[in-house]
Design an enzyme around this catalytic site. Sequence first.
Site, mmCIF file in Angstrom:
data_model
loop_
_atom_site.group_PDB
_atom_site.id
_atom_site.type_symbol
_atom_site.label_atom_id
_atom_site.label_comp_id
_atom_site.label_asym_id
_atom_site.label_seq_id
_atom_site.Cartn_x
_atom_site.Cartn_y
_atom_site.Cartn_z
ATOM 1 N N HIS A 14 6.918 -0.065 -6.797
ATOM 2 C CA HIS A 14 7.378 -0.333 -7.881
ATOM 3 C C HIS A 14 7.638 -1.813 -8.797
ATOM 4 C CE1 HIS A 14 9.181 3.328 -6.193
ATOM 5 N NE2 HIS A 14 9.516 3.457 -6.891
ATOM 6 N N ASP A 52 5.106 -3.680 -3.744
ATOM 7 C CA ASP A 52 6.105 -2.934 -3.790
ATOM 8 C C ASP A 52 4.992 -1.493 -5.324
ATOM 9 O OD1 ASP A 52 9.121 -1.837 -3.172
ATOM 10 O OD2 ASP A 52 8.450 -1.021 -4.846
ATOM 11 N N ASP A 62 6.142 1.374 -0.312
ATOM 12 C CA ASP A 62 6.296 2.538 -0.892
ATOM 13 C C ASP A 62 4.919 3.236 -1.857
ATOM 14 O OD1 ASP A 62 6.647 0.695 -2.258
ATOM 15 O OD2 ASP A 62 8.556 1.646 -3.068
ATOM 16 N N HIS A 78 14.677 -5.417 -7.657
ATOM 17 C CA HIS A 78 14.836 -4.939 -8.627
ATOM 18 C C HIS A 78 15.978 -6.087 -8.821
ATOM 19 C CE1 HIS A 78 12.279 -1.712 -9.828
ATOM 20 N NE2 HIS A 78 12.808 -0.980 -7.227
HETATM 21 ZN ZN LIG Z 1 9.560 0.695 -4.291
#
Ligand SMILES: [Zn+2]
Length: 362
Positions: A175, A173, A260, A136
Amino acid sequence: MPEADSERARVLTEVIYDEIFLSHQTTPGHPENSKRLEAILEGITTSGLKDKLLWARPSEADVEVIALVHSQEYIAKVASLSAAKKLVHLDPDTVVSEKTFQCARYAVGGVLQGLQDMANGRCENGFALVRPPGHHARKASGMGFCIFNNAAVGAEYAIREMGWKQVVIIDWDAHHGNGVQEIFYDRDDVLYISLHQYPHYPGTGYFTEVGEGRGEGFTINLPFGPGSGDSEYLLALEKIILPIATQFDPQLVLVCAGYDGHRDDPLSALDLSTDVFNKMAGRVKDLAQICCEGRLLVVLEGGYGLDSLSDSVVATLRALVEPATDTLKKGKKEPSELPEASSSSEEMVEKLKNYFARYWKI
Ligand SMILES: [Zn+2]
């Protein structure tokens, strides 16, 4: 000769780790904490894999190398906040503590170590067991638990310093890796492919975000709704990701490996099993063997259920150390066994495939 051949046939997988990665402190109860790495190390030991892996310690990455991707001002900000020796928030989720600057430099260093050890022949592939995570982190700001964009610095370093002209980054991931996407959005030498829950944090990653300028078509977003799981991911891997990445013909494969998306993880509503990470890692390894002599570096991102994280990393490592499969050789690109998929997930993947067919022969 026979000895050399058998040496070459062995898959040498390196894990890059240092206790320094435990030193980045977050707020009490924060899901991104040092227990994550401790759980993974425990899992590797109890699985019996520990002695089958090479282990390496990283060096601290130079600020100049981190500046390949991040602004000098942002790097200096992290340094000065760390020097203040108290917890300071970069955003509501992301904190800098006394050791953060040093730890984050070592995390980048972990990726560089893996690249160098693949280049010098010490290992064929590797897993950078680092924190804080990176995908991120934007050019000029940290966010979403991430300080420096470990994988992005690695990709840039590989291109500029190691002479590997094209790099694919596959991000599993849960996200969307908005930082990686932003950094390479106008580039055609880094292909960024992300599978993620959508809509979800950080809000980006719709399939129409495809890159711009020379980079158009070199960002591939595969957004999946809550409840999506193994069948969607494996179908997308076989029908979209591997065909595109093989055409791209990278000289290095990087994985932003977040766990995750596991069904037991608290931070997503995806339904991935532990086993799917073994399957995905095995297929990504096939891709690396076809395109770039097996050069594959897996970089830890998220994953917050300690048991599911540890089990899934072990499942990934098992795939990395296993002898090569013959399912995807040059000129013979049949997919491996496809999962049983519901018609809705098949439709979803088909829709995405049709969309990306404007950029790639798939
Ligand atoms: Zn994540």
